[in-house]
Design an enzyme around this catalytic site. Structure first.
Site, PDB file in Angstrom:
ATOM      1  N   ALA D  73      61.848  47.939  35.090  1.00 11.93           N
ATOM      2  CA  ALA D  73      62.997  48.285  33.874  1.00 11.93           C
ATOM      3  C   ALA D  73      63.518  49.625  34.583  1.00 11.93           C
ATOM      4  O   ALA D  73      62.934  50.727  34.547  1.00 11.93           O
ATOM      5  CB  ALA D  73      62.118  48.532  32.580  1.00 11.93           C
ATOM      6  N   GLU D  74      64.616  49.625  35.158  1.00 10.44           N
ATOM      7  CA  GLU D  74      65.479  50.684  35.674  1.00 10.44           C
ATOM      8  C   GLU D  74      65.907  51.745  34.669  1.00 10.44           C
ATOM      9  O   GLU D  74      65.440  52.984  35.463  1.00 10.44           O
ATOM     10  CB  GLU D  74      66.457  50.104  36.552  1.00 10.44           C
ATOM     11  CG  GLU D  74      66.321  49.171  37.565  1.00 10.44           C
ATOM     12  CD  GLU D  74      65.853  47.524  37.167  1.00 10.44           C
ATOM     13  OE1 GLU D  74      66.240  47.466  35.721  1.00 10.44           O
ATOM     14  OE2 GLU D  74      65.653  46.914  37.841  1.00 10.44           O
ATOM     15  N   PHE D  97      67.822  46.950  44.232  1.00  6.77           N
ATOM     16  CA  PHE D  97      69.399  46.719  44.899  1.00  6.77           C
ATOM     17  C   PHE D  97      70.545  47.324  44.059  1.00  6.77           C
ATOM     18  O   PHE D  97      70.041  47.773  42.933  1.00  6.77           O
ATOM     19  CB  PHE D  97      69.615  45.196  44.668  1.00  6.77           C
ATOM     20  CG  PHE D  97      68.824  44.435  45.650  1.00  6.77           C
ATOM     21  CD1 PHE D  97      69.244  44.070  46.864  1.00  6.77           C
ATOM     22  CD2 PHE D  97      67.711  44.074  45.698  1.00  6.77           C
ATOM     23  CE1 PHE D  97      68.995  43.263  47.943  1.00  6.77           C
ATOM     24  CE2 PHE D  97      67.052  43.069  46.574  1.00  6.77           C
ATOM     25  CZ  PHE D  97      67.690  42.868  47.649  1.00  6.77           C
ATOM     26  N   PHE D 100      71.195  46.588  40.503  1.00  8.97           N
ATOM     27  CA  PHE D 100      70.010  46.767  39.669  1.00  8.97           C
ATOM     28  C   PHE D 100      70.006  48.152  39.206  1.00  8.97           C
ATOM     29  O   PHE D 100      68.737  48.436  38.541  1.00  8.97           O
ATOM     30  CB  PHE D 100      68.442  46.030  40.040  1.00  8.97           C
ATOM     31  CG  PHE D 100      68.915  44.616  40.374  1.00  8.97           C
ATOM     32  CD1 PHE D 100      69.882  43.723  39.916  1.00  8.97           C
ATOM     33  CD2 PHE D 100      68.562  44.149  41.698  1.00  8.97           C
ATOM     34  CE1 PHE D 100      70.167  42.567  40.238  1.00  8.97           C
ATOM     35  CE2 PHE D 100      68.728  42.586  41.897  1.00  8.97           C
ATOM     36  CZ  PHE D 100      69.418  41.846  40.987  1.00  8.97           C
ATOM     37  N   PRO D 103      71.224  49.198  35.064  1.00  8.87           N
ATOM     38  CA  PRO D 103      70.661  49.439  33.707  1.00  8.87           C
ATOM     39  C   PRO D 103      70.227  50.861  33.454  1.00  8.87           C
ATOM     40  O   PRO D 103      69.984  51.213  32.349  1.00  8.87           O
ATOM     41  CB  PRO D 103      69.493  48.431  33.777  1.00  8.87           C
ATOM     42  CG  PRO D 103      69.649  47.526  34.918  1.00  8.87           C
ATOM     43  CD  PRO D 103      70.665  48.126  35.784  1.00  8.87           C
ATOM     44  N   HIS D 143      73.534  41.420  44.509  1.00  7.62           N
ATOM     45  CA  HIS D 143      72.719  42.043  45.669  1.00  7.62           C
ATOM     46  C   HIS D 143      73.577  42.863  46.716  1.00  7.62           C
ATOM     47  O   HIS D 143      72.971  42.974  47.913  1.00  7.62           O
ATOM     48  CB  HIS D 143      71.858  41.012  46.465  1.00  7.62           C
ATOM     49  CG  HIS D 143      70.736  40.527  45.370  1.00  7.62           C
ATOM     50  ND1 HIS D 143      71.068  39.706  44.508  1.00  7.62           N
ATOM     51  CD2 HIS D 143      69.350  40.821  45.440  1.00  7.62           C
ATOM     52  CE1 HIS D 143      69.602  39.430  43.929  1.00  7.62           C
ATOM     53  NE2 HIS D 143      68.974  39.843  44.403  1.00  7.62           N
TER      54      HIS D 143
HETATM   55  C1  LIG Z   1      67.584  43.851  36.685  1.00  7.95           C
HETATM   56  C2  LIG Z   1      66.918  43.517  37.868  1.00  7.95           C
HETATM   57  N1  LIG Z   1      66.184  44.427  38.492  1.00  7.95           N
HETATM   58  C3  LIG Z   1      65.525  43.989  39.402  1.00  7.95           C
HETATM   59  C4  LIG Z   1      65.761  42.796  40.054  1.00  7.95           C
HETATM   60  C5  LIG Z   1      64.820  42.275  41.553  1.00  7.95           C
HETATM   61  N2  LIG Z   1      63.985  41.252  41.223  1.00  7.95           N
HETATM   62  C6  LIG Z   1      64.245  39.993  41.590  1.00  7.95           C
HETATM   63  S1  LIG Z   1      63.062  39.002  40.660  1.00  7.95           S
HETATM   64  C7  LIG Z   1      62.041  40.324  40.577  1.00  7.95           C
HETATM   65  C8  LIG Z   1      60.726  40.013  39.760  1.00  7.95           C
HETATM   66  C9  LIG Z   1      60.876  38.973  38.594  1.00  7.95           C
HETATM   67  O1  LIG Z   1      59.535  38.877  38.118  1.00  7.95           O
HETATM   68  P1  LIG Z   1      59.414  38.042  36.786  1.00  7.95           P
HETATM   69  O2  LIG Z   1      60.429  38.475  35.639  1.00  7.95           O
HETATM   70  O3  LIG Z   1      58.110  37.902  36.417  1.00  7.95           O
HETATM   71  O4  LIG Z   1      59.929  36.489  37.284  1.00  7.95           O
HETATM   72  P2  LIG Z   1      59.192  35.862  38.469  1.00  7.95           P
HETATM   73  O5  LIG Z   1      59.909  36.322  39.820  1.00  7.95           O
HETATM   74  O6  LIG Z   1      57.942  35.811  38.502  1.00  7.95           O
HETATM   75  O7  LIG Z   1      59.797  34.345  37.916  1.00  7.95           O
HETATM   76  C10 LIG Z   1      62.758  41.378  40.748  1.00  7.95           C
HETATM   77  C11 LIG Z   1      62.037  42.815  40.426  1.00  7.95           C
HETATM   78  C12 LIG Z   1      66.588  41.916  39.459  1.00  7.95           C
HETATM   79  N3  LIG Z   1      66.796  40.794  39.903  1.00  7.95           N
HETATM   80  N4  LIG Z   1      67.181  42.438  38.349  1.00  7.95           N
END
Ligand SMILES: Cc1ncc(C[n+]2csc(CCOP(=O)(O)OP(=O)(O)O)c2C)c(N)n1
Ligand SMILES: Cc1ncc(C[n+]2csc(CCOP(=O)(O)OP(=O)(O)O)c2C)c(N)n1
Ligand SMILES: [Mg+2]
Ligand SMILES: [Mg+2]
Lengths: 384, 356, 384, 356
Positions: D73-74, D97, D100, D103, D143
C-alpha cells in the site's frame, strides 16, 4: 446556569438527583454481524461428506478445465523461455480459483481479472492469444472487453475493484441482471482501493463478488507481513457484507461458494467477499527467484494439496477417471497448448502508427504533428 | 464573451444577470434532462447540492440515483465512475476541492486517461471530473491549489478551464458530451462572477480547442485562462493609460491546446506574457511559452514572459493576495517586454503606441 | 499421466479410491476473532451501575474540561461572526470525545487531530490562539508540534492516520515508551488512508489508538450512506485489532475505554480502534446550513443526551454540583473565553516574506528571485 | 563523470567496473551504516532485496527493523514514513515502479512537500523516495512511466535524476543526508550500465543543484538528465561527423535547477535542445526551454527545441523504441536548429563548424 438547566436538556429525564440519563438516541442502522462472519476453517467439499453431493458432470467439467488450465500455465511459462512472452505470472496451483471464477458467471456477467488471471479470462472463453497480448507486449489490452465481458487485465493492484463495483451498480441502475466478479490477491487487499471498493459495494448493495486469492505471498512478502487479521474474509463484516472462507484448491467448494455469492448478488442481496486459501506453486513470474523467500518444503507440502489431484481422487472414487477419459482430457489440453504455441510463435503484426490511435477519439493537433514525424522517420528508416 | 455586470444590476438586455455557479448548475441540469446516461456523483452533491451548491436541485429533480452522495473516498468515487462509464453511463464526478482530488490520482492517470488507448478504442471514458480550483477565496490550506500542471502532463486527459459565465455553461455541456475524459477546472473565485446570460437562451460558445480573443490589441498578447482572465482584462485597461494596447487571449482549454490562435496573435503583436495562478516552475506557462517560442521565434521581439504564482505551497488566507498574480505584476512584465524589445538587435524596437 | 500419478501428489494420502485428501497445510496465522469484536451496544458508564465506581476527582476534572470546552466552542463560533476566524468547525456536542482523548495521554504521547479537533489540542495544553491559527488564516500550523506533541491539524481527511502509525512505530523502534492517539470522523473511515493506516498499525503492532468520532454525518452525508457495517468498530477485526464501541457523550466511559486502549498500546499489546457514537450539534462549519439535510427533531433528541448534562447528573447525585462549584467552573471557562476573545481581536502580525521561509531548508535560486520581487513590490506599495 | 566501459571488461584503473545498481545499493548501505536513523522501507525490499535488487543484503546486515517489507500500500508506506520522519528518522522509501507511486500522490503533495512550510520549519521531512522510472526495459503497461513533471510542479520537493554510476552513489547519499524530501528517480534502463567506479573509493560528485558538462562543445547545447544522457552523448558523437561540436549538459537535479550553468552554456553556444523521455506536452522540457529563453533570449540564434517522448500513454514493449527519443531524433532537432539559425535576421548565421 448548568447545562442541566438549559431548555431541552431534561428531555430524557428530570434533573433530579439519581435520575438515569437516556441512552444515545437509536439512530444508527442495525445489522446483525453474526451471519457476516466467516467460518473458522476454509470450506471444503472434496474429502468431506459434501463431496458425494457434487454432480459428476460438474466434476468432470471442472476437471477438464483444470487440466486445460494447468497446461495453459505450463505452455505460457515455456513461451517466456522462448522469448515469446515478455513475462508470465503463472497461476499454477491456483487453477481451481481461476476456473471456478469463470464458470460461475453467466454470459451477461462481467469478470474483472488482475494481471495474474489470464487463465480465468481464457476459461471464460477469451482467445488465449488475445489474453496474452499484454504479456507478449504487442499491445496493452488485447481484446474488446465487451465481447466476452472481461475487463482489461489490471496491473495496478486493486484498482480494478472499484471498476467492478461501478459497472455492477450501473447495470443495476439500468435494470439489467448483471453480476460482476472481481479478482484480487492477498497483497492487493492492503491497498486503499480494496477498502473503498468494498465499502461502495456494500453501501450501494451492488451485485459484485470479490474473490481474494490468498496464495500466501505478495511477490516475496508473506501473509503475516501483509495482515494480522484472523482471515482476510473477516474484513467483510467491517463493510456489512458476508465474508466466506474457502479452500482455494477445492474446485467444487469454490464453485459452490462463488455460485452462491453470485446468486445472492443477482437476487439483490448485495456483495460478498470470498477468500480462497491457495498457494502459488511457481515463482511470482518467470523473472522472480522464489527460493529467496520460501522453502522448498513449504512448496512440497502444498503439492500434496494439488487442485487437480483433489478432483481426480473424487473422480477415481466414482470410477470416472478411466484411461479413455484421462487421455481425451489430456489430448484436448494438448491441442489447446499446441495451437497456442504455434500462434504465439508467429510474430505479431505491428503498426507503429498505432501509438497515436485511440489516445483521444480524434487526435489533437500535436498528436497529428507527432505521428507525421514518426511516419517520416519510419519512411527514412525504410530507405536506408 | 459574456458581459461582466455589477452585482445586483440588470444588464443591457434587461435580464437579471447570472452567476457562473448558476450557469454550471444549469449545464448539469440540461445535460441530465437531455441524456439519461448522465449521472452526477460525489461528496454532498445530493441533498446539500454540493458545498458550492453547483448541484443544487439535481437530486430533487432527477432522483438520488442520478445525482448521488457517495461515501467519502475520492479514489472510490472516480474508480466506480470508471466502471459506470464502462457500462455506458456518462458520470460527472465532483471533487470537493482541488487538493481533495489527489487521492484519485492513480485512477485518473492509470485508468481514466489511458482506458481508450489501452483497449484500442473499445472502452472510451466519457467522464467529466469537475474540480473547483484555485485560490482567492480565503480557503485554509489544501483548499486553494491550482493543479492543472498535473493534468496537462497526462496524455489522454482533456483539461478545460472556463473563465466566463457563458463558457461555464457551454464548456461543461461540451465536456459532458465528449467521449473522452475531461478534467473540468472551475475557478472558485469566479463562481459568483456575473454576466448577462440567460439559461433560457444560452449563447453558443466557441468550440472546444479554440482560444478566444477577449480583448483585441496590438502591443503584446496576454495569454491566460480561468481565474486569471479578469486580472488580465483589468491589466489591459490599466495598460491603456500607459499607451499599451494589449490583446487578451483566453485559452479556455489547456488540452486541446490552440496553437493556431495563440501563434497568430503572438506573430501579430511580437510579444507575449503568459499569466496564471498556478506555481510558475513546472507550471502550464513553461509549456505555453516554449511552444510559442518554438513556433514564433522569428516574430518575437522579446522572450515570452510568465507571470505566475510563486513556487511555494499555497499560502494561508491572510497572505494569499501577495501570492496571486495581480494587475501590477502583469504590468511589470509588460514593461519588461518593452525593455527587452528595445534590446533586440535588429528588432523593430516598437514599444507601446505613443510611448517616447 | 494424471496429476495423481505425479511425484509428490500422494504425499497426503494414497491415490486409492475413497481416500480423503489432506486439508490445506495450516500455514495461516491463527487469531481468535471473538475478543476483537465490539459489543452490540455502545459502552456506557453514566446512568449505569458502573457510574458509582468513577472517582469524584476525575468526574470533576472531566466536567470542568467539558464546560471549558463548550465555552471554547461557543467563543470560536462567535469569532467567525466577528470576522476574526475564517471558518470554525465546531465540536459542540462532541466535547466528551475531545476532552477524553486529551486526558488519557501522557505528556510524552502524541495526539493526531483532524481539522475539527482544535478542542482536543487545547485540552492537551496547546494555546488556543495557536490552535486557531489555521482557521484564522495567518498561517497553517500555528504551533511547533513537538512542544505539546500535537501533530498539525489535518484537513485532508484520514491522511494523518498513517502519520500516527509511523510515529508510534518509530518511537517503539527507538525503545521510547510513546503512544499515539489519532482522531478521525465517520466520513474519514471511508478513505483508503484509514484502511492502510489500520493495517500497518496491526501488522507492526504499533502503539496507536484510533478514535473515530462517529457524529452521524460527513457534512451532509448521513452514516447510512457512508457504511453498511454493523458499526464502524466492526472494521477492527478485519485488521486483527480489537474494536470498541462507546457512548461518545459519556465522558467517563470514553476515559475508561480510551485509557485502556492507551495502556494496552503502551504495554506492547498493539493498536485499538475505538468508535465513539456522538452527534454534531452545530452545522458542519459556520458556513454550512444543516437544515438542508437533517431535522430539528433529531438535533433535539440528541440535546437530551448532552455530554455535560450527563456528567452533571452524576455530580448532582453525589451532591457535588454545588452553587460554589458551578460558579467557579463557569468563571474559569469565562476567563479562558475572555482572554481568547481579547487576543483574537488583535490583528495578527503578518510578514509577507514568510511565504518564502521554510519551503526548503535553504531557498532555491528561484525562490530568492521571487522573494526579491515581492520585497520590491511591497516597498513600492509603501511608497504610494 | 564515470567512464563508461563495455560490460564485463576491466577499466583503465584495472578495477572491475561497477553497475549503477551496485552503486545505489552501496549508497544505501553506507548511509545506514553511518546513520542509525536511516530506515529503508517498501514492498519486497527485505529478504528479496527489491525487484531490482537495489536493497539486496540490507535486511541481512541491518536487521528487518532497519530494512523492512511493508504491506502492499503505497500511500500507507509514504504516510507512515512521514510519521517516522516526524519522530526524527530518515526514511528511504522504495516505490516498486513509477506508476505505482501514484497511490501515494496525496501524501506526497499534501504532506511530504508542505510539512516544513506548514509548520514554519519545525517539522522538516528528511525523506528520500526512490522511484525506478522510465522505459526501455520492455515493461508492460504502468511499468515505464516518466513522472518527473508531476514532481517538478510540486513546490517543496526536490527532484534528483542521476545518469551516471558515480552520481547514483553520490546523489543518493546527498538525498538521504538532505533535510528536505527528495524524489529520487532511478533510470531503470541504466541500472545495469557500468563504469569505472569503486565502492571503496567513491569519487566525490558535484554538489546537488549543479548541472555538469558531460561533453564540452561549441555548436549547440544538449540539455538532458537521467536515462537520456547516454542518448545525447551518442548523438554528440554522431554529430561530430556532420561537423557539429555539441555540448552535453546533465542537469542531475531538476529541483533545484541550475540556471547558472545552463544559461552559461547556452549563451556560449547560442542554441539548445532539451532532451527527455517524458511526454513533451506539459513535461520538464517546457519549463527548461522557457527559463532559458527568458534568461538568454538575446543570445539565442534559434528557438530552444525539445526532443521528448510523444504525448501518448507509454506504449507496449514491442513499440517502445518508436516512442523513446533516440539519436536520430536528437540529430534532426540539431539540424533544425541550424536551419533556424540561418533564418535569424541579423543572426550570426554561425552553423556547424566546417559546414557549407
Ligand atoms: C499499485 C501497485 N503496487 C505495486 C505493484 C507491483 N506488484 C506487482 S504484483 C505484486 C504482488 C501482488 O501480490 P498479491 O496481491 O498477493 O497477488 P499475487 O501476485 O500473489 O497473485 C506487486 C507488489 C503493482 N502492480 N501495483
Ligand atoms: C480527502 C478529503 N476529501 C474531502 C474533504 C472535504 N471535507 C471536509 S470535512 C468533510 C466531512 C468529514 O466528515 P467526517 O469524517 O465524518 O468528520 P466530521 O466533519 O463529521 O467531524 C469533507 C468531505 C477533505 N477535507 N479531505
Ligand atoms: Mg498473493
Ligand atoms: Mg462525521
Amino acid at each position: 446556569m448548568t447545562v442541566l438547566e438549559q431548555p431541552g436538556s431534561s428531555r430524557h429525564g428530570s434533573t433530579a438527583t439519581g435520575d438515569r440519563p437516556a441512552p444515545p438516541p437509536a439512530w444508527r442502522p442495525r445489522v446483525d454481524p453474526a451471519p457476516l462472519l466467516p467460518d473458522e476453517e476454509p470450506y471444503r467439499v472434496l474429502g468431506t461428506d459434501a463431496a458425494a453431493k457434487v454432480d459428476s458432470a460438474l466434476l468432470k467439467q471442472l476437471h477438464a478445465q483444470l487440466v486445460r488450465g494447468r497446461r495453459y500455465n505450463t505452455q505460457a511459462t515455456a513461451l517466456t523461455r522462448q522469448g515469446r512472452l515478455a513475462v508470465y505470472p503463472s497461476s499454477t496451483g491456483q487453477e481451481a480459483c481461476e476456473v471456478a471464477a469463470a464458470l460461475v458467471l453467466e454470459d451477461r456477467d462481467w469478470l474483472f481479472p488482475s494481471y495474474r488471471d489470464t487463465l480465468a479470462a481464457v476459461a471464460r472463453g477469451l482467445d488465449p492469444v488475445q489474453a496474452l497480448t499484454l504479456l507478449r507486449g504487442d499491445w496493452h489490452t488485447g481484446y474488446d472487453p465487451h465481447e466476452h465481458r472481461v475487463a482489461p487485465l489490471c496491473t495496478p493492484l486493486a484498482t480494478q475493484l472499484p471498476h467492478a463495483v461501478g459497472l455492477a451498480h450501473a447495470a443495476r441502475l439500468k435494470g439489467d441482471d448483471v453480476v460482476a466478479l472481481a479478482m484480487v490477491g492477498d497483497g492487493g487487499t492492503s491497498e486503499g482501493d480494496f477498502h473503498e471498493a468494498l465499502n461502495f459495494a456494500a453501501v450501494w448493495q451492488a451485485p459484485v463478488v470479490f474473490l481474494v486469492q490468498n496464495n500466501g505471498f505478495a511477490i516475496s512478502v508473506p501473509l503475516a507481513k501483509q495482515t494480522a487479521a484472523p482471515s482476510l474474509a473477516h474484513k467483510a463484516v467491517g463493510y456489512g457484507m458476508p465474508g466466506r472462507l474457502v479452500d482455494g484448491n477445492d474446485a467444487p467448494a469454490l464453485h459452490e461458494v462463488l455460485g452462491e455469492a453470485v446468486e445472492r448478488a443477482r437476487r439483490g442481496g448485495g456483495p460478498t467477499l470470498v477468500e480462497a486459501v491457495t498457494y502459488r506453486m511457481e515463482a511470482h513470474t518467470n523473472a522472480d527467484d522464489a527460493t529467496r523467500y520460501r522453502s522448498d518444503a513449504e512448496v512440497e507440502e502444498w503439492r500434496g494439496h494439488d487442485p487437480i489431484a483433489l478432483v481426480e481422487r473424487e473422480l477415481a472414487a466414482r470410477d470416472l477417471l478411466t484411461p479413455a477419459y484421462v487421455s481425451a482430457t489430456k489430448e484436448a489440453a494438448e491441442e489447446m497448448a499446441g495451437a497456442l504455441r504455434e500462434r504465439m510463435n508467429a510474430d505479431p503484426a505491428l503498426d507503429p502508427m498505432d501509438l497515436f490511435a485511440h489516445v483521444y477519439a480524434a487526435p489533437t493537433g500535436q498528436l497529428r504533428e507527432q505521428s507525421d514525424l514518426l511516419r517520416a522517420e519510419i519512411a527514412a528508416e525504410g530507405e536506408q | 464573451m459574456s458581459t461582466a455586470v455589477a452585482a445586483g444590476g440588470t444588464t443591457a438586455t434587461g435580464r437579471k444577470p447570472a452567476t457562473m455557479a448558476q450557469a454550471l448548475t444549469r449545464a448539469l441540469r440540461d445535460a441530465m434532462a437531455e441524456d439519461p446516461t448522465v449521472h452526477v456523483m460525489g461528496e454532498d452533491v445530493g441533498r446539500l447540492g454540493g458545498v458550492f451548491r453547483i448541484t443544487d436541485g439535481l437530486a430533487a429533480e432527477f432522483g438520488e440515483d442520478r445525482c448521488s452522495d457517495t461515501p467519502l473516498a475520492e479514489a472510490g468515487i472516480l474508480g466506480t465512475a470508471v466502471g459506470m462509464a464502462m457500462y455506458g453511463l456518462r458520470p460527472v464526478v465532483e471533487m470537493q476541492f482541488d487538493a481533495f482530488a489527489y487521492p484519485a490520482f492513480e485512477q485518473l492517470v492509470s485508468h481514466v486517461a489511458r482506458m481508450r488507448n489501452r483497449t484500442r478504442g473499445t472502452m472510451p471514458m466519457p467522464l467529466t471530473i469537475r474540480i473547483p480550483y484555485g485560490g482567492g477565496i480565503g480557503g485554509v490550506e489544501h483548499h486553494s491549489d491550482s493543479s492543472e500542471a498535473y493534468y496537462m502532463a497526462t496524455p489522454g486527459l482533456q483539461v478545460f478551464a472556463p473563465a466566463t459565465v457563458a463558457d461555464a455553461y457551454g464548456m461543461l455541456r461540451a465536456a459532458i458530451a465528449s467521449d473522452d475524459p475531461v478534467v473540468f477546472l472551475e475557478p472558485k473565485r469566479l463562481y459568483w462572477s456575473k454576466a448577462d446570460w440567460s439559461p433560457e437562451d444560452p449563447a453558443p460558445v466557441a468550440p472546444i480547442g479554440r482560444a478566444e480573443i477577449r480583448r483585441p490589441g496590438t502591443s503584446a498578447t496576454l495569454i491566460t485562462y480561468g481565474p486569471s482572465l479578469p486580472v488580465c482584462l483589468e491589466a489591459a485597461e490599466a495598460a491603456r493609460e500607459e499607451g499599451w494596447d494589449l490583446e487578451v487571449l483566453d485559452l479556455r482549454s489547456l488540452v486541446p491546446f490552440d496553437d493556431e490562435t495563440v501563434c497568430a496573435s503572438v506573430r501579430r503583436t511580437g510579444r507575449a506574457v503568459v499569466v496564471h495562478e498556478s506555481a510558475g516552475f513546472g507550471g502550464p506557462g513553461g509549456e505555453i511559452a516554449a511552444r510559442i517560442t518554438e513556433r514564433c521565434f522569428h516574430h518575437l521581439e522579446a522572450p515570452v514572459l510568465r507571470v505566475a504564482g510563486f513556487d511555494i505551497p499555497y499560502p494561508p488566507p491572510m497572505l494569499e493576495r501577495h501570492h496571486l498574480p495581480g494587475v501590477d505584476r502583469v504590468l511589470d512584465a509588460v514593461a519588461r517586454l518593452q525593455w527587452e524589445s528595445d534590446w533586440t538587435e535588429g528588432g523593430s524596437g516598437g514599444g507601446p503606441e505613443g510611448s517616447a
